[in-house]
Design an enzyme around this catalytic site. Structure first.
Site, PDB file in Angstrom:
ATOM      1  N   HIS A  52      -9.492  -6.425  10.961  1.00 18.82           N
ATOM      2  CA  HIS A  52     -10.121  -6.645   9.652  1.00 18.82           C
ATOM      3  C   HIS A  52     -11.634  -6.799   9.711  1.00 18.82           C
ATOM      4  CE1 HIS A  52      -9.364  -7.709   5.323  1.00 18.82           C
ATOM      5  NE2 HIS A  52      -8.391  -6.866   5.565  1.00 18.82           N
ATOM      6  N   TYR A  78      -6.724 -14.074   8.302  1.00 21.48           N
ATOM      7  CA  TYR A  78      -6.304 -12.850   7.618  1.00 21.48           C
ATOM      8  C   TYR A  78      -4.920 -12.394   8.091  1.00 21.48           C
ATOM      9  CZ  TYR A  78      -5.322  -8.119   6.644  1.00 21.48           C
ATOM     10  OH  TYR A  78      -4.629  -7.001   6.237  1.00 21.48           O
ATOM     11  N   HIS A 134      -3.205   3.811   3.625  1.00 14.91           N
ATOM     12  CA  HIS A 134      -3.216   2.401   3.229  1.00 14.91           C
ATOM     13  C   HIS A 134      -2.097   2.130   2.204  1.00 14.91           C
ATOM     14  CE1 HIS A 134      -5.898  -1.068   1.522  1.00 14.91           C
ATOM     15  NE2 HIS A 134      -5.284  -1.457   2.617  1.00 14.91           N
ATOM     16  N   GLU A 189       1.894   2.679   5.916  1.00 15.54           N
ATOM     17  CA  GLU A 189       1.991   1.224   5.706  1.00 15.54           C
ATOM     18  C   GLU A 189       2.864   0.967   4.475  1.00 15.54           C
ATOM     19  OE1 GLU A 189      -1.718  -0.569   4.568  1.00 15.54           O
ATOM     20  OE2 GLU A 189      -1.141  -2.524   5.332  1.00 15.54           O
ATOM     21  N   GLU A 218      -9.771   2.004   5.372  1.00 13.77           N
ATOM     22  CA  GLU A 218      -9.225   1.567   4.075  1.00 13.77           C
ATOM     23  C   GLU A 218     -10.325   1.267   3.063  1.00 13.77           C
ATOM     24  OE1 GLU A 218      -6.954  -1.819   5.434  1.00 13.77           O
ATOM     25  OE2 GLU A 218      -8.416  -3.201   4.617  1.00 13.77           O
ATOM     26  N   GLU A 225      -6.610  -1.626  14.227  1.00 17.65           N
ATOM     27  CA  GLU A 225      -7.224  -1.209  12.959  1.00 17.65           C
ATOM     28  C   GLU A 225      -8.505  -1.978  12.666  1.00 17.65           C
ATOM     29  OE1 GLU A 225      -4.577  -1.821   9.677  1.00 17.65           O
ATOM     30  OE2 GLU A 225      -6.160  -1.558   8.205  1.00 17.65           O
ATOM     31  N   TRP A 264     -14.908 -10.581   6.103  1.00 21.89           N
ATOM     32  CA  TRP A 264     -13.531 -11.043   5.907  1.00 21.89           C
ATOM     33  C   TRP A 264     -12.558  -9.941   6.297  1.00 21.89           C
ATOM     34  CZ3 TRP A 264      -9.621  -9.268   2.527  1.00 21.89           C
ATOM     35  CH2 TRP A 264      -8.413 -10.017   2.628  1.00 21.89           C
ATOM     36  N   ARG A 316       3.429  -4.403  12.188  1.00 20.33           N
ATOM     37  CA  ARG A 316       2.077  -4.934  12.383  1.00 20.33           C
ATOM     38  C   ARG A 316       2.205  -6.421  12.684  1.00 20.33           C
ATOM     39  NH1 ARG A 316      -2.812  -5.667   7.984  1.00 20.33           N
ATOM     40  NH2 ARG A 316      -1.730  -7.629   7.640  1.00 20.33           N
ATOM     41  N   ASP A 352      -4.396  -5.485  12.993  1.00 23.65           N
ATOM     42  CA  ASP A 352      -5.563  -5.272  12.136  1.00 23.65           C
ATOM     43  C   ASP A 352      -6.607  -6.350  12.446  1.00 23.65           C
ATOM     44  OD1 ASP A 352      -7.348  -4.812  10.060  1.00 23.65           O
ATOM     45  OD2 ASP A 352      -5.810  -4.683   8.502  1.00 23.65           O
ATOM     46  N   HIS A 377       4.562  -5.676   7.714  1.00 22.68           N
ATOM     47  CA  HIS A 377       3.640  -6.733   8.149  1.00 22.68           C
ATOM     48  C   HIS A 377       4.407  -7.970   8.600  1.00 22.68           C
ATOM     49  CE1 HIS A 377      -0.056  -5.445   5.537  1.00 22.68           C
ATOM     50  NE2 HIS A 377       0.514  -4.413   6.118  1.00 22.68           N
ATOM     51  N   ASN A 420      -8.601  -4.079  -5.755  1.00 21.21           N
ATOM     52  CA  ASN A 420      -8.272  -5.501  -5.618  1.00 21.21           C
ATOM     53  C   ASN A 420      -9.500  -6.402  -5.769  1.00 21.21           C
ATOM     54  OD1 ASN A 420      -6.559  -7.608  -5.163  1.00 21.21           O
ATOM     55  ND2 ASN A 420      -6.254  -7.215  -2.972  1.00 21.21           N
ATOM     56  N   ASP A 478      -1.589  -4.292  -2.893  1.00 13.38           N
ATOM     57  CA  ASP A 478      -2.576  -4.006  -3.941  1.00 13.38           C
ATOM     58  C   ASP A 478      -2.669  -2.515  -4.266  1.00 13.38           C
ATOM     59  OD1 ASP A 478      -3.920  -5.023  -1.294  1.00 13.38           O
ATOM     60  OD2 ASP A 478      -5.380  -3.596  -2.063  1.00 13.38           O
ATOM     61  N   ARG A 523      -7.218   5.757   7.544  1.00 18.73           N
ATOM     62  CA  ARG A 523      -6.539   4.672   6.823  1.00 18.73           C
ATOM     63  C   ARG A 523      -6.765   4.682   5.309  1.00 18.73           C
ATOM     64  NH1 ARG A 523      -3.059   1.792   6.645  1.00 18.73           N
ATOM     65  NH2 ARG A 523      -3.886  -0.303   6.552  1.00 18.73           N
TER      66      ARG A 523
HETATM   67  C1  GCO Z   1      -4.214  -3.596   5.205  1.00 16.57           C
HETATM   68  C2  GCO Z   1      -5.394  -4.202   4.541  1.00 16.57           C
HETATM   69  C3  GCO Z   1      -5.117  -5.110   3.405  1.00 16.57           C
HETATM   70  C4  GCO Z   1      -6.432  -5.476   2.729  1.00 16.57           C
HETATM   71  C5  GCO Z   1      -6.243  -5.523   1.271  1.00 16.57           C
HETATM   72  C6  GCO Z   1      -7.512  -5.877   0.521  1.00 16.57           C
HETATM   73  O1  GCO Z   1      -4.356  -3.187   6.344  1.00 16.57           O
HETATM   74  O2  GCO Z   1      -3.185  -3.483   4.543  1.00 16.57           O
HETATM   75  O3  GCO Z   1      -6.295  -4.693   5.477  1.00 16.57           O
HETATM   76  O4  GCO Z   1      -4.387  -6.236   3.822  1.00 16.57           O
HETATM   77  O5  GCO Z   1      -6.936  -6.682   3.197  1.00 16.57           O
HETATM   78  O6  GCO Z   1      -5.787  -4.281   0.853  1.00 16.57           O
HETATM   79  O7  GCO Z   1      -7.338  -5.639  -0.825  1.00 16.57           O
HETATM   80 MG    MG Z   2      -6.281  -3.202   7.024  1.00 15.78          MG
END
Ligand code: GCO
Ligand code: MG
Length: 410
Positions: free
Chosen positions: A220, A160, A320, A347, A270, A244, A410, A148, A218, A123, A38, A324, A291
């Site tokens: 992040h 996020y 994951h 997920e 991830e 996460e 991020w 989630r 998450d 999500h 991505n 994406d 993940r």
């Molecule tokens: C998740 C991830 C995604 C990522 C994304 C970035 O837990 O699914 O954190 O939301 O942010 O895959 O490309």
């Molecule tokens: Mg994630």
């Protein structure tokens, strides 16, 4: 020996960008692999087109392990998301071909089904509690049995995991972080505000939806170890399935401090690419869920190796699966998840309708459980005519600034 006759990379952007490797063999079989990274898609395209595809022509499609080792070791420059996504695409396409040649769904070649279906999580998000509750109800209506939870933070404009508006994207509350355009979007962040807000949100969600529903969250990569420890501790009464990416993943030691302070289960990985990224985390039992995506971790061959290592420590999979990951990468995750013993959860975010027209899938989602289906191979075909109608569009993931302007994770 069945030699690989053609190897091509297909870039398509139906609802978002996807990079797909397409291999054909001398006996006419077509194997697919997902190579989508991505926001950095074309780096993997160049890696494959310029350096890998010429090496594949004439190779024996059945020598999966040998091809994996050849691509990993002969490059000399190892690991990293670009290299490992390229290797993953080749690996998955070869597994697809082998399973088609055997006339079996891929999970049969991985040892057969260890369960009847894969528990999936969706999500849910909202800018505030009413939107979040609505989104959770919407997911429950779709059949999800694990959710989630991501929510806006008072005072912050873009957080996020939270859809910008209830109607953004293809459906209600759909969240898609990558934005088409020539420059990444800027988001804002305030860790203290987030830490104050989140426990009350989980309290409200538990009060509304009861104690049984598995809930995930998450962070992040945004917290320091001590902040993550505090959050894990504060969320203990709400019995999370996992927390996460509490801290940035590069420093494996950070999780030791988090672990000392909380029994909230931890998931990470991830952005990891190899078994080496997990060495301390698994051996020292600092995490509960792995993940990594099949797509970013060298394919089925390498992710299975990580998950077998994890199994020795009762650590489970949490592969994951955001949008994406293409339907090809998702199918690979489902075959692997069905076969392994230490499956945890999968997920699952639904792709948009244009994506489903480009990739014809046979996996199913019924009452919250995924199944890869029983077509020979991965069970996904690529409609190249449809794919050709959606050329690549430049897109970036967002980036973050703290309230004083400092760039943050991020
Ligand atoms: C998740 C991830 C995604 C990522 C994304 C970035 O837990 O699914 O954190 O939301 O942010 O895959 O490309
Ligand atoms: Mg994630």
């Amino acid at each position: 020996m069945t030699s690989i006759q053609t190897a091509e990379v297909v870039v398509t952007s139906p609802d978002r960008n996807f990079v797909t490797l397409r291999l054909t063999t001398e006996d006419g079989l077509v194997g697919l692999g997902d190579a989508t990274l991505n926001g950095r898609e074309l780096a993997v395209v160049a890696y494959l087109r310029e350096h890998v595809l010429p090496l594949l022509i004439g190779r024996d499609a059945h020598r999966i392990e040998d091809t994996w080792q050849f691509l990993y070791r002969s490059a000399y420059w190892r690991r990293g998301p670009v290299t490992m996504a390229a290797i993953a695409a080749v690996d998955v396409a070869l597994w697809d071909l082998k399973a088609q040649a055997a006339g079996m769904p891929l999970y049969q070649l991985l040892g057969g089904a260890s369960r009847t279906g894969l528990l999936a999580y969706g999500h849910a998000s909202g800018r505030d509690l009413p939107e979040l509750f609505d989104s959770i109800r919407d997911h429950l209506d779709q059949g999800y049995q694990a959710i989630r939870v991501q929510i806006g933070v008072p005072g912050l404009t873009a957080v996020y995991g939270v859809a910008a508006s209830p109607r953004a994207g293809g459906g209600r509350y759909d969240y898609e972080p990558a934005g088409r355009g020539a420059y990444p979007a800027e988001e804002d962040w305030d860790t203290r505000a987030y830490l104050r807000h989140l426990p009350a949100v989980f309290d409200a969600v538990r009060n509304e939806f009861g104690p049984e529903l598995p809930l995930l969250h998450d962070a992040h990569h945004r917290l320091t170890p001590i902040q993550a420890a505090r959050l894990g501790k504060a969320l203990e009464p709400y019995d999370l399935f996992w927390l996460e990416d509490a801290t940035p993943a590069e420093n494996q030691q950070a999780l030791r401090l988090v672990r000392q302070h909380t029994t909230t289960p931890l998931a990470i990985g991830e952005v990891f690419n190899t078994i080496w990224d997990y060495q301390e985390l698994i051996r020292e039992q600092l995490i509960d869920y792995v993940r990594s995506a099949v797509t970013h971790t060298g394919g089925i061959t390498h992710l299975r190796r990580i998950l077998d290592f994890a199994a020795q420590y009762q650590i489970k999979s949490g592969i994951h699966g955001p949008t994406d990951i293409s339907p090809v990468g998702m199918a690979a995750a489902l075959h692997l998840g069905l076969a392994i013993h230490n499956f945890g959860i999968q997920e699952y975010m639904k792709h948009g309708t244009r994506t489903d027209q480009v990739f014809h899938q046979t996996f199913t989602f019924t009452d919250g459980y995924l199944h890869p289906g029983d077509q020979p191979g991965l069970g996904v075909t690529l409609d190249t005519d449809q794919a050709g109608q959606y050329p690549y569009e430049q897109a970036y993931l967002p980036y973050n600034r703290l309230t004083d302007g400092t760039i943050h994770d991020w």
